[in-house]
Scaffold this motif. Structure first.
Motif, PDB file in Angstrom:
ATOM      1  N   LEU A  85       0.825  -1.215   0.000  1.00  0.00           N
ATOM      2  CA  LEU A  85       0.000   0.000   0.000  1.00  0.00           C
ATOM      3  C   LEU A  85       0.855   1.260   0.000  1.00  0.00           C
ATOM      4  N   VAL A  86       1.775   1.340   0.945  1.00  0.00           N
ATOM      5  CA  VAL A  86       2.592   2.551   1.071  1.00  0.00           C
ATOM      6  C   VAL A  86       3.596   2.652  -0.073  1.00  0.00           C
ATOM      7  N   GLY A  87       4.223   1.531  -0.431  1.00  0.00           N
ATOM      8  CA  GLY A  87       5.231   1.566  -1.491  1.00  0.00           C
ATOM      9  C   GLY A  87       4.668   1.966  -2.841  1.00  0.00           C
ATOM     10  N   THR A  88       3.536   1.377  -3.222  1.00  0.00           N
ATOM     11  CA  THR A  88       2.947   1.736  -4.511  1.00  0.00           C
ATOM     12  C   THR A  88       2.399   3.162  -4.504  1.00  0.00           C
ATOM     13  N   ALA A  89       1.801   3.573  -3.396  1.00  0.00           N
ATOM     14  CA  ALA A  89       1.269   4.942  -3.321  1.00  0.00           C
ATOM     15  C   ALA A  89       2.387   5.968  -3.437  1.00  0.00           C
ATOM     16  N   ALA A  90       3.493   5.740  -2.735  1.00  0.00           N
ATOM     17  CA  ALA A  90       4.606   6.694  -2.784  1.00  0.00           C
ATOM     18  C   ALA A  90       5.260   6.704  -4.164  1.00  0.00           C
ATOM     19  N   GLY A  91       5.515   5.524  -4.703  1.00  0.00           N
ATOM     20  CA  GLY A  91       6.188   5.454  -5.993  1.00  0.00           C
ATOM     21  C   GLY A  91       5.347   5.979  -7.138  1.00  0.00           C
ATOM     22  N   PHE A  92       4.044   5.773  -7.101  1.00  0.00           N
ATOM     23  CA  PHE A  92       3.176   6.204  -8.185  1.00  0.00           C
ATOM     24  C   PHE A  92       2.867   7.697  -8.101  1.00  0.00           C
ATOM     25  N   ALA A  93       2.697   8.188  -6.876  1.00  0.00           N
ATOM     26  CA  ALA A  93       2.324   9.596  -6.723  1.00  0.00           C
ATOM     27  C   ALA A  93       3.514  10.522  -6.955  1.00  0.00           C
ATOM     28  N   GLY A  94       4.668  10.180  -6.358  1.00  0.00           N
ATOM     29  CA  GLY A  94       5.834  11.037  -6.477  1.00  0.00           C
ATOM     30  C   GLY A  94       5.628  12.362  -5.743  1.00  0.00           C
ATOM     31  N   GLY A  95       6.575  13.270  -5.885  1.00  0.00           N
ATOM     32  CA  GLY A  95       6.430  14.602  -5.320  1.00  0.00           C
ATOM     33  C   GLY A  95       6.358  14.622  -3.810  1.00  0.00           C
ATOM     34  N   ARG A  96       5.517  15.509  -3.285  1.00  0.00           N
ATOM     35  CA  ARG A  96       5.410  15.686  -1.840  1.00  0.00           C
ATOM     36  C   ARG A  96       4.847  14.454  -1.144  1.00  0.00           C
ATOM     37  N   ALA A  97       3.881  13.802  -1.795  1.00  0.00           N
ATOM     38  CA  ALA A  97       3.313  12.591  -1.182  1.00  0.00           C
ATOM     39  C   ALA A  97       4.380  11.526  -1.017  1.00  0.00           C
ATOM     40  N   ASP A  98       5.218  11.377  -2.014  1.00  0.00           N
ATOM     41  CA  ASP A  98       6.314  10.409  -1.945  1.00  0.00           C
ATOM     42  C   ASP A  98       7.254  10.753  -0.809  1.00  0.00           C
ATOM     43  N   ARG A  99       7.655  12.008  -0.720  1.00  0.00           N
ATOM     44  CA  ARG A  99       8.585  12.415   0.341  1.00  0.00           C
ATOM     45  C   ARG A  99       7.980  12.251   1.725  1.00  0.00           C
ATOM     46  N   ALA A 100       6.708  12.563   1.872  1.00  0.00           N
ATOM     47  CA  ALA A 100       6.060  12.436   3.183  1.00  0.00           C
ATOM     48  C   ALA A 100       5.955  10.972   3.620  1.00  0.00           C
ATOM     49  N   LEU A 101       5.545  10.111   2.701  1.00  0.00           N
ATOM     50  CA  LEU A 101       5.424   8.695   3.037  1.00  0.00           C
ATOM     51  C   LEU A 101       6.786   8.076   3.342  1.00  0.00           C
TER      52      LEU A 101
END
Length: 265
Positions: A85-101
Motif C-alpha cells: 500500500l505505502v510503497g505503490t502509493a509513494a512510488g506512483f504519486a511522487g512529489g510531496r506525497a512520496d517524500r512524506a510517506l
C-alpha cells in the motif's frame, strides 16, 4: 516447481498436519491438568511428558503451534499489505506525497525495534497487539523496494496510456502495477511468516510474547529452557517444531523466488 519449493512444501506439511489433526490424536486437551503428574517424563499416559503445571506436553505444544502459525500468517499478511500500500502509493504519486510517506518509513527504520516493543508491550495485551507491533516492524524494507519498482513501472507505456486515458490512480495501480510486483510480494510474505515466528519466540524469552494463559512455541521454549537438563522433553519438542517450521518456510520462499523471478534463475 523447483526442488526447493517441493522440499519446503513437504517439510511444511508436517507441522501443518500436526496443527490440524494434533488435538484429535491426544486424549488430553491443552489446558487439562493431571494432578498426579507434575513435571513427569514421557510415558504411555503422556507421550512427551508433562509440564511443571501437569499439562500434557504434546497437547500444549500442538496448541502452541497453532497459535504461532496464526501469528506468523497474520503478521506476514499485514506487513506485506502495508508494504504494498505505502510503497505503490509513494512510488506512483511522487512529489510531496512520496517524500512524506518515505519520511514516515525512514522514521520507523531508525527506531530501535526492541525499544518499540519494550514501550508498547506492557501497555498492550493479547495476540492482536503482538501482531500489530511485529507487522509494524517488518514492512518498511519491503515498502522501499516496492516504491523503487513502482517508480520504474510508472514510466512504462501501458501505465502512461492508462493515465492519459483518464484511468484513476488506484485502478491503474491495481490493474497494471501490482501484478508486476506479485512475485516480490509473495516471496516477502513467505519470509515474513518465518521472521514473525522467530521474533515472537525471541520476545517470549524477554517476557514480551503471548501472555498467559495463552501459549506459543516461543513461550514453551522459554519455559522449557530453564529446565532443559532436568526435563528435556519440555524443551525439545517445541524447539524441534520451531526449527522445522522456519526451515520449511525459508525453503519455500527461496523456491518461490526462483520460480517467480526470471532474474534469479
Amino acid at each position: 516447481m523447483t526442488r526447493r519449493t517441493v522440499a519446503g512444501l513437504l517439510l511444511l506439511a508436517a507441522p501443518l498436519a500436526l496443527a490440524a489433526a494434533g488435538p484429535a490424536l491426544s486424549p488430553w486437551a491443552w489446558d487439562d491438568i493431571d494432578f498426579a503428574a507434575f513435571g513427569a517424563g514421557p510415558s504411555r499416559r503422556h507421550w512427551l511428558g508433562t509440564t511443571q503445571n501437569g499439562r500434557d506436553v504434546f497437547a500444549v505444544t500442538v496448541h502452541a503451534l497453532r497459535r504461532s502459525l496464526l501469528i506468523g500468517a497474520a503478521v506476514a499478511a499485514l506487513a506485506t499489505f502495508l508494504a504494498a500500500l505505502v510503497g505503490t502509493a509513494a512510488g506512483f504519486a511522487g512529489g510531496r506525497a512520496d517524500r512524506a510517506l518515505m519520511w514516515g518509513v525512514d522514521l520507523l527504520v531508525v527506531l530501535p525495534p526492541f525499544l518499540v516493543v519494550a514501550v508498547l508491550a506492557p501497555r498492550t495485551g493479547g495476540a492482536l497487539a503482538l501482531v500489530a507491533v511485529l507487522a509494524a516492524l517488518l514492512w518498511t524494507t519491503t515498502a522501499r523496494m516496492v516504491r523503487a519498482l513502482t517508480r520504474t513501472l510508472r514510466e512504462r507505456e501501458y501505465v502512461r496510456a492508462a493515465r492519459l486515458g483518464g484511468v484513476s490512480a488506484p485502478r491503474t495501480i491495481v490493474r497494471h502495477v501490482l501484478p508486476q510486483l506479485a512475485s516480490l510480494l509473495v516471496v516477502d510474505a513467505s519470509l515474513n511468516v518465518g521472521a514473525a515466528i522467530i521474533a515472537e519466540s525471541g520476545l517470549a524469552h524477554l517476557g514480551f510474547g503471548v501472555r498467559p494463559p495463552g501459549v506459543s512455541l516461543g513461550t514453551l521454549i522459554a519455559d522449557g529452557g530453564t529446565a532443559v537438563l532436568a526435563h528435556p522433553w519440555r524443551f525439545g519438542f517445541p524447539a524441534g517444531l520451531l526449527v522445522v517450521l522456519v526451515v520449511a518456510v525459508h525453503l519455500l520462499a527461496d523456491g518461490l523466488r526462483d520460480a517467480l523471478d526470471p532474474a534469479a534463475r
